[in-house]
Structure formats: structure tokens, C-alpha cells
Design an enzyme around this catalytic site. Structure first.
Site, short mmCIF file in Angstrom:
data_model
loop_
_atom_site.label_atom_id
_atom_site.label_comp_id
_atom_site.label_asym_id
_atom_site.label_seq_id
_atom_site.Cartn_x
_atom_site.Cartn_y
_atom_site.Cartn_z
N ASP A 198 0.88 -1.15 0.00
CA ASP A 198 0.00 0.00 0.00
C ASP A 198 0.93 1.22 0.00
O ASP A 198 2.14 1.10 0.27
CB ASP A 198 -0.93 0.00 1.21
CG ASP A 198 -2.13 0.92 0.98
OD1 ASP A 198 -2.05 1.79 0.09
OD2 ASP A 198 -3.15 0.79 1.68
C1 BGC Z 1 -4.94 3.30 -0.02
C2 BGC Z 1 -5.01 2.33 -1.18
C3 BGC Z 1 -4.78 3.06 -2.47
C4 BGC Z 1 -3.43 3.78 -2.41
C5 BGC Z 1 -3.11 4.56 -3.66
C6 BGC Z 1 -3.69 4.17 -0.04
O1 BGC Z 1 -3.81 5.19 0.88
O2 BGC Z 1 -5.00 2.60 1.19
O3 BGC Z 1 -6.25 1.67 -1.19
O4 BGC Z 1 -4.84 2.19 -3.56
O5 BGC Z 1 -3.46 4.70 -1.33
O6 BGC Z 1 -3.90 5.67 -3.76
#
Ligand code: BGC
Length: 747
Positions: free
Chosen positions: A229
Site C-alpha cells: 500500500d
Molecule cells: C490506499 C489504497 C490506495 C493507495 C493509492 C492508499 O492510501 O489505502 O487503497 O490504492 O493509497 O492511492
């Protein structure tokens, strides 16, 4: 692409570099070898492609795209084909926009109604979440675009999501929190998977050898690559060894350098790095070699978003058949959401919607007689007397008042959790006052997660629209006026109050630790076991027509564990409108044994039926449909005994039930002196030995007295073998017991 050849030509620095992003949304290029920098973008219910300033919190602009219903809504369709269609549209949009991987679906289990991201997640039930996720993935990947199944794993709250330690026993993890990922990985083979920020039982997901290498790859056979993530790297070199290939977005080279140093200093085998690069290149080449750019047809996808939204909404109440409305009815649409619907949540999934269709505009374009009052201020939770008075007056002038209410943007979003389950006071007060002024009041809810409904008894109808995507208004009107028939079913329980929820005492935890003490009893698994009243049960939803079930049959009355079982049931539309029925199949253990939920969903089908039409629905159940995770053998196990196959309209409304007997070998457990007499007697060999060798014991311990046989037997069952010599006055010696143990253990 000759991937191995390419890796041979790459320098150590280039290989390490490929294991992290170039920027927010791109992987790195290796230009001298002809490798371009492919792009990933957020999903899951629309494309959030950022051309300019990147961020992962939904702050900066992204290109105009189509916002489909969010995960919470999509799951209520209980329809794999439907979610697959959304996936196909999303995949085609990615091809048109040159996006190689869309970041989703998000399949974390709804442990508490408070989780800020519940609107993105699918269900409280892992079977439903897994099946729907697999459908979504198959749809996207049919367009030769990858998905990133997220957030692996146990990311069930936003509070301290980047550091919290989710503490759960293995059975709970396997049965509830890993299970949807397992189904999706095995059935749909996602190209990539995104690990979560949090720790699981003390180890960050991004460093978690057990999670990534053992469970995901060795056991489930995952073949894609794992990315973090955004910013979820903990220890880069440990992570690489544990099975984490790609760091996103980018550490500005810092972590790449750590990989290079670790290889140079002999702390990291270069083969591990090569394998990671190979996995990343496999996915990139798959995308590049199957490019199929088309046009991003926003109008067509908007129409699909409307069609899908209508299939997801759940009719919760329809007293006296207040719905559907008639075209000639005079109707008041009350509440700002009628004009400015809330149709998506905040954070990284936030779509720059190409167009938004409100219920008011949709009703007017159909030519319905609708008047509007705003009812509440859009920027305040408190009642505005002036707006309230106008609304009440209008309600009194119309035959039916439809109040559009729910949760404002600030109430639920990525990044934080809700602290209560209530709607804003202004919304609740509006419904209360309107329902006093007009007995024909219907409520349309726009929310990503359950709310309390203090006004429920005063209104005649409730339509749960969830966060239904940019065409939500059109779909609401089609359902309110009966142009379509509601068919959604709740993918989560609506408790009466927050404190009824099983995670209530342990959510969101203390300091940096959250303990999943309710174990496997999540959602309906808990409410049903406790026989607790709920507001609306899992799987519940009404229709404008009626369905009847008959002829539930299993193909064999008894099977050996591992043999497949076919189940058939007939369902008939006995009402006067065409409609879809979701046929839900639950399995309920009906024998004494391990502590388990009363019943668990193990099959579902959505069937379209014309008035008077009947169809037969078939299900194939397998070993896993009956198994629980047995930690003593670190595997799934089917207890021998009777199980009920149940067809239900919800987890609380079982229409038909059929037994099946399943035979299986006893648990291959190792007996020792701490095993109880009861455990030994439940084992076929053990039972014989007890009968044969320990008969003497009965007499020695007997003596009548106050104890009757039943009481004595009950007490004896729990007696550890080690206590028998003493209590049998040495009629049973330790030598006898040790000899018996050898036999029963097959030694
Ligand atoms: C989120 C993800 C997301 C990623 C990219 C993170 O803060 O938890 O679900 O895909 O950011 O934006």
C-alpha cells in the site's frame, strides 16, 4: 519479451530500482532495454487516473471518469456476472487510458459498522466477498489489464491503520479475514496484490513471510507480484525476502540502495531480487503484449452504472405496498441528496465523476409530478428551522413524501473511522417531522455503512441506495416508480444499535493494538448465534413481486468428506411483476462438535423470473463448504456428522432445509495423558479400547451414592487420563494407559 534475458542484462542498481515506483503512479522504465514506465491507478469502483499532481488521499484532480456503485453496494447484487460486467468496463477504460493495473478490488471484511472504508469493502461474509471479488477481477483482467487485490490483510479499520497490530487467532484469520483473498486468488488469479499497512500478530504485512511467502504463494499458488500500500514498506530487505516485490510509490532511491547494499554485503541472495524482478516484468509484459486501446465511452459506462445501481439497491421496508409510486402521484422529494446525491466516499477511491444524475433530475425527465424541498443544510448537521418548515409544508401537500437522507461526506472516508452509527440530527429530525405531516413517507438512504433508524416505525418505505455511483439518482427513480424491481440483498447485518455489534468492546483497540476477540463470530455469525434481534439481517431485501421455493433436494443423503454434493431447489415468481430473486444457500452443522456459527453462506445465485415462471437452481458444494479451520492439524477439517442445507431469504428466514450426513476420519490428533476420557471415547479405536480395557474402572469408581449414571458419565468425560489411576483406586494403572495411548496413536 525475453524476461530472463532482460534480467541478465540489467545491472544490480536497475534491478533494485525496478522494485519501487518512479513516482506516485508509475513503475520505473529501463529505457536502454526498451522497457517503458507503465502506470497503475486507483479503483476500485471507477478509474482515478491522475495526470498531474499525484496523491493517494483523493485530494488532487484526476481525469473525468465514471463512478460505478461502490463495493458496499455492488455486493448487495449477490451477482457475480453483474460485478464482472463492471470489471470489464473498468478494464476497457484502463486500456483506453493506458493504465496497466487498477488498484482494487478491496475485500477486507466489515468487522465493525464504523470502519471508515466500509463503503469500499464488500461484505461481512467472506464467501460473498470472495465470490464477488473473483467476479470483479475476472471482468477487469478479461481486458488484459491487471488488478491489485487489496488490502492484504486484516485492515479492518482506519484508526491507526498504518501502525496498528491486528491480533487474531489463526482460525479467525483463515475462516474470516483471509478467506475472501484466498477465493479470489485461487479462482481469478489476480495479477497483483496489495499488502496492508498494519501488522498482523506483531509483524507488518509488508515484512510478513508467513502471510506472503507461505500462505499466499505456497498454499494458494499466487503467481503475480505483491506491491505495498502507498508507503507501507517497513524493512525493505526483510520485505523482499518475505515475498514483497514492489514498493509504492517511491522511496526516492533510499530503499533501492538498501537492496543493493544487502546484495553486495551478502545479506540478500541476488536470486531473491531476480525472482522479484521477474515477477514484476511478467505482469508488465502481459500488459504490454496485449494492448488493446479503445475509447473511453463515458456515456455508455454511465448507462451501465445506472443499470448496475438499480440491481444493487435494497428495499428494506414497504408497508402497505407504498411502493412503487404511480406516475400520476403528486410526490415531494425532500432532502438535499435528492438534488445533490451522495454517491461515493472520500479518499483514494474518489472519482472525478464525468456526470452526476440526481433523482430530482431523473424524475423530471421521466415527466413525474415531483416537487422539491431541500429540508436540511448541506454543510451543517444541525436542523435549519426555515428549511425544515418548508419541507414539512410541502410534505403535507403531496400524496407521498420521499425523504433523501443518509451520511454526509465528512461522516465516512478513508483515513478515519466513524465514532457512532447515527445520521446527522438534521436528517433524523427531518424524517420525523415529515412523517408526522404525511403518513405516506418513504426514506431513500445514501450511506456507505449501516445507520440507526430511530424513525423506522413512522415511515412506510425505506430504500437503501448505499453509495450508488454517479447514476444513483436515475436508478432510485426507476425503483421508486417500479420501472425496475428491487432485487438487492444486504451484504451486511444492520444492528439495532452499535453496542450490539460483536467487535464493540474491541474496536478500534487500545493504543497500537486491536484484538479480534469475537473470533469467527463476525456479523450474522454472531447475531444468529446469540439469537439477538437485529434491525435488518444479512441477506435481507424485499421485492415488488413474491417468490416461492420448493423441491429442495440433495443428490445423495450421505457422502464421504471430499465428495461433491449437488443441491437443487425450485424457485417460482408467484407475483405479478418480473423480478430477480437471490437464492441464498446456507450450511448449518447439526451435530455436537466444535463451536461454530449457526449457519454460513456457501452458495448464492441471482435468478430473473417472469410472473408465473419457475426455474431450478443448482449448487455444487465441496469439502470447503462444510469445513472449519482446525488449528490442531493446521488445516481445514470436516467434522463427521449431520449438516443441514438451508435455503433462506436471509440468514434469519430459512425457507427450506435438507439434511446430509458426512462421513470422515476422526481428527488425526495425538493423544497423551492430558487427553480426556471423552476425547478418547469419541475416537473409534479409542472407544473400543475404553470398552475393552477400562471396564474395571467403572466398578472401581462406581458405588452409586448421590451420583446417577448420567452425572457420573458426564463428569468422567472431562477427566484427563492422568487422573484415572488415582480415581479408579489404581484399577487403571498408568502402564495400561500408556499402552492404550500407543495403540490409539498408531505407534
Ligand atoms: C490506499 C489504497 C490506495 C493507495 C493509492 C492508499 O492510501 O489505502 O487503497 O490504492 O493509497 O492511492
Amino acid at each position: 519479451m525475453d524476461i530472463r534475458g532482460m534480467i541478465r542484462q540489467m545491472t544490480l542498481e536497475e534491478k533494485a530500482g525496478l522494485c519501487s515506483g518512479q513516482d506516485f503512479w508509475r513503475l520505473k522504465a529501463v529505457e536502454r532495454l526498451g522497457l517503458p514506465n507503465v502506470m497503475v491507478s486507483d479503483g476500485p469502483h471507477g478509474l482515478r487516473k491522475q495526470d498531474q499532481k499525484g496523491d493517494h488521499l483523493g485530494l488532487n484532480e484526476s481525469i473525468p471518469a465514471v463512478c460505478f456503485p461502490t463495493g458496499a453496494a455492488l455486493a448487495c447484487s449477490f451477482d457475480r456476472d453483474l460485478i464482472s460486467q463492471v470489471g470489464r468496463a473498468l478494464g476497457a477504460e484502463c486500456q483506453a487510458e493506458d493504465v496497466a493495473v487498477v488498484l482494487g478490488p478491496a475485500v477486507n471484511i466489515k468487522r465493525s459498522p464504523l470502519c471508515g472504508r466500509n463503503f469500499e469493502y464488500l461484505s461481512e461474509d467472506p464467501y460473498l466477498a470472495g465470490q464477488m471479488a473473483a467476479g470483479h477481477i475476472q471482468g477487469v483482467q478479461s481486458q488484459n489489464v491487471g488488478v491489485s487485490l487489496k488490502h492484504f490483510a486484516a485492515n479492518n479499520q482506519e484508526t491507526r491503520r498504518m501502525s496498528v497490530d491486528a491480533v487474531a487467532d489463526e482460525r479467525t484469520l483463515r475462516e474470516i479475514y483471509l478467506s475472501a483473498f484466498e477465493t479470489a486468488v485461487k479462482q481469478a488469479k489476480p495479477w497483483t496484490l496489495m499488502c496492508s499497512y498494519n501488522k498482523i500478530n506483531g509483524v507488518y504485512s509488508s515484512d510478513n513471510e508467513w502471510l506472503l511467502n507461505k500462505v499466499l504463494r505456497e498454499e494458494w499458488g499466487f503467481e503475480g507480484f505483491v506491491m505495498t500500500d502507498w508507503g507501507a514498506v517497513h524493512d525493505r530487505v526483510t520485505g523482499l525476502k518475505a515475498g514483497l516485490e514492489l514498493e509504492m510509490p517511491s522511496s526516492g532511491g533510499v530503499n533501492d540502495q538498501k537492496i543493493v547494499e544487502a546484495v553486495r554485503e551478502g545479506r540478500l541472495d541476488e536470486a531473491v531480487l531476480d525472482r522479484a524482478v521477474e515477477r514484476i516484468l511478467n505482469v508488465i509484459s502481459r500488459y504490454l503484449e496485449n494492448r488493446n486501446p479503445g475509447v473511453f465511452d463515458r456515456e455508455k459506462d454511465h448507462a451501465l452504472a445506472r443499470e448496475v445501481a438499480a440491481r444493487c439497491m435494497v428495499l428494506l421496508k414497504n408497508e402497505g405496498d407504498i411502493l412503487p409510486l404511480k406516475g400520476e402521484d403528486s410526490v415531494a422529494f425532500i432532502g438535499g441528496f435528492a438534488k445533490t446525491p451522495r454517491y461515493q466516499g472520500g479518499g483514494s477511491s474518489h472519482i472525478n465523476a464525468s456526470r452526476v444524475e440526481s433523482a430530482l433530475e431523473a424524475a423530471q425527465s421521466h415527466g413525474f409530478r415531483v416537487r422539491y424541498a431541500q429540508g436540511y443544510a448541506m454543510d451543517s448537521d444541525e436542523t435549519s428551522q426555515a428549511l425544515l418548515n418548508q419541507a414539512v409544508e410541502l410534505a403535507g401537500e403531496c400524496r407521498v413524501a420521499v425523504v433523501f437522507a443518509g451520511l454526509p461526506d465528512a461522516y465516512e472516508s478513508e483515513g478515519y473511522d466513524r465514532t457512532h452509527m447515527d445520521m446527522p440530527p438534521a436528517h433524523n429530525e427531518l424524517i420525523r417531522r415529515v412523517s408526522e405531516a404525511n403518513p405516506n413517507t418513504v426514506v431513500v438512504l445514501h450511506n456507505g455503512s449501516p445507520v440507526t433508524m430511530p424513525w423506522l416505525d413512522n415511515v412506510k418505505g425505506v430504500l437503501e441506495a448505499y453509495l450508488g455511483g454517479q447514476a444513483v439518482g436515475g436508478a432510485v427513480v426507476e425503483l421508486l416508480y417500479g420501472l425496475k424491481n428491487p432485487c438487492g440483498r444486504l451484504a451486511e447485518t444492520f444492528p439495532i444499535q452499535l453496542s450490539d455489534n460483536p467487535s464493540y468492546l474491541n474496536f478500534p483497540g487500545n493504543a497500537n493494538r486491536v484484538e479480534y476477540r469475537e473470533g469467527v463470530f463476525v456479523g450474522y455469525r454472531y447475531y444468529d448465534k446469540k439469537q439477538m434481534a437485529v434491525r435488518f439481517p444479512f441477506g435481507y431485501g424485499l421485492s415488488y413481486t413474491r417468490f416461492e421455493y420448493s423441491g429442495l433436494a440433495v443428490d445423495k443423503p450421505s457422502i464421504r468428506s471430499g465428495e461433491p454434493l449437488s443441491v437443487r431447489v425450485r424457485v417460482k415468481n408467484v407475483g405479478s411483476r418480473p423480478g430477480r430473486e437471490v437464492v441464498e444457500l446456507y450450511v448449518a452443522p447439526d451435530h455436537k462438535g466444535i463451536m461454530r456459527p449457526v449457519r454460513e453462506l456457501k452458495g448464492f445465485e441471482s435468478v430473473l423470473l417472469q410472473p408465473g415462471e419457475e426455474k431450478e437452481v443448482c449448487f455444487e458444494l465441496d469439502e470447503r463448504s462444510f469445513a472449519y479451520y482446525e488449528t490442531r492439524i493446521s488445516d481445514w477439517y470436516v467434522e463427521p456428522g449431520r449438516y443441514l442445507i438451508q435455503i433462506g431469504r436471509s440468514s434469519r428466514d430459512i425457507a427450506l432445509s435438507q439434511p446430509v450426513d458426512i462421513g470422515n476420519d476422526p481428527l488425526p490428533v495425538h493423544f497423551d495423558l492430558s487427553s480426556t476420557l471423552g476425547e478418547l471415547m469419541d475416537h473409534p479405536v479409542g472407544a473400543l479400547l475404553v470398552e475393552e480395557r477400562l471396564r474395571a474402572m467403572g466398578a472401581a469408581m462406581g458405588g452409586g451414592g448421590a451420583l446417577n449414571d448420567q452425572m457420573r458419565n458426564a463428569m468422567m468425560r472431562d477427566m484427563p487420563l492422568s487422573s484415572l489411576p488415582l480415581f479408579s483406586r489404581q484399577a487403571v494403572s498408568e502402564e495400561m494407559l500408556l499402552a492404550m495411548l500407543k495403540e490409539v496413536n498408531g505407534e
